[in-house]
Write an enzyme that holds these catalytic residues in place. Structure first.
Site, PDB file in Angstrom:
ATOM      1  N   GLY A   1       0.809  -1.217   0.000  1.00 10.70           N
ATOM      2  CA  GLY A   1       0.000   0.000   0.000  1.00 10.70           C
ATOM      3  C   GLY A   1       0.842   1.268   0.000  1.00 10.70           C
ATOM      4  O   GLY A   1       0.335   2.348   0.301  1.00 10.70           O
TER       5      GLY A   1
ATOM      6  N   ASN B   1       9.210   1.798  -0.141  1.00 10.37           N
ATOM      7  CA  ASN B   1       9.363   3.233  -0.330  1.00 10.37           C
ATOM      8  C   ASN B   1       8.578   4.041   0.699  1.00 10.37           C
ATOM      9  O   ASN B   1       7.554   3.601   1.201  1.00 10.37           O
ATOM     10  CB  ASN B   1       8.880   3.623  -1.728  1.00 10.37           C
ATOM     11  CG  ASN B   1       7.408   3.291  -1.955  1.00 10.37           C
ATOM     12  OD1 ASN B   1       7.051   2.139  -2.106  1.00 10.37           O
ATOM     13  ND2 ASN B   1       6.552   4.304  -1.944  1.00 10.37           N
TER      14      ASN B   1
ATOM     15  N   ASP C   1      11.345   5.581  -5.618  1.00 12.87           N
ATOM     16  CA  ASP C   1      10.534   4.368  -5.491  1.00 12.87           C
ATOM     17  C   ASP C   1      11.400   3.115  -5.455  1.00 12.87           C
ATOM     18  O   ASP C   1      11.005   2.062  -5.941  1.00 12.87           O
ATOM     19  CB  ASP C   1       9.488   4.258  -6.615  1.00 12.87           C
ATOM     20  CG  ASP C   1       8.511   3.105  -6.356  1.00 12.87           C
ATOM     21  OD1 ASP C   1       8.193   2.861  -5.177  1.00 12.87           O
ATOM     22  OD2 ASP C   1       8.097   2.438  -7.315  1.00 12.87           O
TER      23      ASP C   1
END
Ligand code: FES
Lengths: 568, 178
Positions: free
Chosen positions: A191, A259, A301
């Site tokens: 998520g 991340n 990321d």
């Protein structure tokens, strides 16, 4: 957290088939998990040290040429098929995107049962995949897209319990295989693109009750909280979406973390502990007993979610109890398991990396070329791309060759620019301006992008490398037959290489691209190699992004098929 | 093989997804006569007047006559847009209220919120994997990975508000997977 015990699945159904050997299911004990029989593959990477290595050697460098498909099974589903076929005494379990769980007779290929998770229709499936089961006792566990752990009877597929780990509507979901140890099943949440606050949770493997929950972002006042400004810790991401490793001697589990969110580091000024790190969690209490942050204030990321491999390696005449991690950030990290935490040993780039300008020799902390760091309204070109030198596909280690096998990608860089984004629960929270971001290839990309690299862990040197025109999303399996198996390329091949030299020894073209984790097992003295072929998720997304910048690639059809190979 | 595989449906449940069809009014799909309200921001929950809808896309939910806002699912969220009526395809116009269009915000690929809007090209853009939808042409796919158009919700205007005038044109969000 909701938890319920079910006699039959309330929201589930099971396709059952008669099975003649249901009574022979061998319960999975702690002792067996610590020391799995060579013929079985009981967990994500085969063993707690995450080596992805099997001591089986009936199939070896001399006879692998005779390897043939013995049976296949079509899952009937599209998208990313990444789960390892997990095998216990003739039972095989695979999972698929959208949380189907199938049990087979591992020798004959007969379907024993199929469980289909009934998912909420409004659940966002940003990464439609699942990476396999965990086993304990007579139970088989799947972590689901709607953020439950469901425990099924391994013999029948009946639901025994299910526990809600978090609310899917708030952007939480799960794709990883449970790490089962000491009577607990541990999972982490995805998520990082939806403003979650990541965590690892341990459930009692027998009852499904929560044992502990450890956030990957400290709350105000906890150590590390000073590395997050304001309220950014509440929505800072740091998901955990790959199974951890476990050191049976110290009782510590090691997890890679993802991340920070949103993607642009300037939205959360500070180091952002414990993002893009490895964390050591106490199996009993969940307490964080050590960490090493591979890179601070991530803005690329570069999830570092792959758990480190537990490898004891040599340095300067000493054997170190090591952790080895080929990072998404393009560096190969050698760390040390210490009594009081995690120590830095050394690190070096294994693909072209132009962001780090130096690495502190004592702490391993990198310094950055700030022109290579994208921000809100600030574009930057950096290598490797946000998919990294190696994304989630696991590397493997052979204790026979002392080589670490890395499924790498080189020569793909990215230009990325951030845009402002405000948090809304359960909505995308990346803050990346995709209209104005794109991949950029280096000149050498016309030679190769994908790569299988072999590194000697004692000398820290690259020993051999195989390159591919295609990008590579292939998880790796190493065996005592001195074979290394990997697919991952968009030409749909699954291949075997000589573990010592990298020479290609065998290949099989499959239905789709092979992004599944290969495993091997033995039933009645016969060795099998098993893998899922089913292209999708980020392998397909990267291919689409490459097409946008004009790189022509073969069409890779979707649809999952389980392949099982053996010698004729 | 002479063993026959039998198929049983445990619990006797019909196939179908749980979630957006739940009984609670917040999770119910927009109903005819519901008024469109701001989904987010300073004016969250207040009725959207046609004059509010300019070049920017406004995210909206439907509000029932008893004041319940149907904000319990991303599948109820709408992109409310103002476009050139004359440029709309015949089909698109059937769902429009003058220049106004209400398009489902749930991507038909894997269900992300379609949050990007380019007024100059009349495209809705999904941030998750970059699918683009041509609003003037009934939200058809211009660029994948989505393969199905976004759902349109018929609307009408009157009394200074915008109301729901019918059902979604097609399934909201991705296809079921089994
Ligand atoms: S969810 Fe919209 S493009 Fe994938």
């Amino acid at each position: 957290m909701k938890q319920r015990v079910c006699s039959v699945g309330l929201f589930t159904f099971v396709l059952a088939a008669f099975s003649t050997f249901a009574a022979q299911y061998q319960p999975v004990t702690d002792a067996r998990l610590v020391n799995p029989e060579p013929e079985n593959w009981l967990m994500y990477r085969g063993t707690y040290d995450s080596h992805g290595y099997s001591p089986l050697k009936r199939i070896n460098t001399r006879n692998v040429k005779r390897l043939k498909p013995l049976w296949t099974y079509s899952t009937g589903l599209r998208e990313g098929h990444q789960a390892p076929p997990i095998v216990n005494g003739g039972f095989m379990f695979i999972t698929t995107p959208h949380n189907h769980l199938l049990a087979f007779d591992a020798a004959s290929g007969d379907l024993i049962w199929r469980y289909i998770r009934e998912l909420p229709e409004d659940q966002v499936q940003m990464h439609p995949t699942n990476r396999g089961v965990g086993l304990y006792g007579d139970l088989v566990f799947m972590a689901t897209a709607d953020c439950y752990v469901v425990a099924l009877d391994a013999k029948t597929g009946a639901v025994v319990w299910e526990t809600e780990v978090e609310d899917y509507a708030a952007g939480y979901y799960m794709t990883l295989a449970s790490l089962v140890a000491g009577g607990k099943g541990m999972v982490g949440v995805s998520g990082g693109e939806f403003g979650i606050r990541g965590f690892v949770m341990a459930l009692d493997a027998t009852t499904g009750e929560e044992a502990w929950k450890t956030y990957t972002i400290p709350a105000p006042g906890e150590p590390g909280s000073e590395s997050w400004p304001g309220d950014s810790w509440k929505t800072g991401g740091v998901p955990v979406w790959i199974t951890g490793s476990f050191d049976t001697e110290t009782g510590l589990t090691y997890w890679g973390t993802g991340n920070g969110g949103p993607w642009m580091g300037d939205t959360r000024d500070g180091d952002n502990l414990y993002a893009t790190s490895v964390i050591a969690l106490d199996l009993t209490t969940g307490e964080i007993r050590g960490h090493h942050q591979y890179h601070w204030n991530d803005s690329w990321d570069w999830d570092e979610v792959s758990a480190p491999l537990l490898i004891d390696f040599e340095r300067a005449g000493r054997t170190l109890r090591g952790l080895v991690h080929p990072g998404r950030n393009g560096y190969l990290w050698f760390l040390e398991r210490l009594d009081n935490g995690i120590g830095f040993v050394d690190a070096q780039p294994y693909v072209k990396q132009d962001v780090f300008t130096s690495i502190d020799p004592d702490t391993g902390r990198p310094t950055y070329d700030e022109t290579k760091k994208p921000g809100t309204g600030k574009g930057a070109l950096f290598c490797p791309s946000h998919w990294g030198g190696k994304d989630w596909p696991p590397a493997a280690f052979s204790p026979r060759t002392r080589l670490l096998y890395i499924p790498a990608n080189d020569n793909v860089c990215a230009y990325m620019i951030g845009e402002e984004v405000s948090y809304r629960e359960g909505r995308e929270f990346m803050g990346t301006d995709w209209q104005n971001s794109n991949l950029v290839l280096t000149e050498e990309a016309s030679d190769y992008i994908g790569e299988l690299q072999a590194w000697n862990v004692d000398t820290g040197e690259k020993v051999w490398s195989r390159t591919f025109a295609s990008h590579n999303w292939g998880p790796v399996l190493a065996t005592a037959g001195d074979l290394v198996f990997m697919g991952g390329t968009n030409d749909r091949y699954f291949r075997a290489f000589h573990a010592k030299t990298g020479r290609l020894l065998w290949e099989q073209r499959t239905n789709s691209g092979v992004i599944g984790v290969p495993t091997t097992y033995e039933v009645n003295g016969r060795q099998y190699i098993a893998v899922l072929s089913g292209w999708g998720v980020d392998a397909a997304r990267e291919q689409a992004s490459l097409a946008e910048i004009g790189k022509v690639n073969p069409v890779v059809p979707q649809g999952g098929v389980l392949w099982v190979f053996g010698l004729e | 093989m002479n063993r026959r595989e039998i198929i049983t449906v445990a619990g006797g449940l019909a196939l179908g997804a749980r979630g957006a069809h739940g009984a609670s009014p917040e999770r119910m799909k927009p109903q005819i006569g519901d008024v469109l309200v701001h989904a987010f921001g300073d004016r969250v929950g207040s009725a959207i007047s046609p004059a509010d809808v300019k070049d920017d896309r406004i995210f909206a939910f439907a509000m029932a006559s008893d004041g319940v806002i149907r904000d319990g699912s991303l599948h109820n969220q709408l992109s409310l847009l103002r476009v050139d009526e004359m440029a709309m395809s015949e089909k698109t116009r059937r769902y429009a209220a003058g220049p106004f269009l209400a398009v489902s915000a749930a991507c038909t690929h894997t269900g992300c919120e379609v949050s990007g809007w380019q007024p100059d090209t009349h495209e809705l853009i999904c941030p998750c994997h970059g699918s683009r939808f041509a609003v003037l042409d009934a939200a058809r796919v211009v660029l994948g990975p989505a393969t199905k158009p976004l759902a349109l919700l018929p609307i009408e205007q009157g009394d200074g508000v915008i109301r729901v005038a019918g059902k979604f044109s097609r399934r909201v969000g991705p296809e079921p997977t089994y």
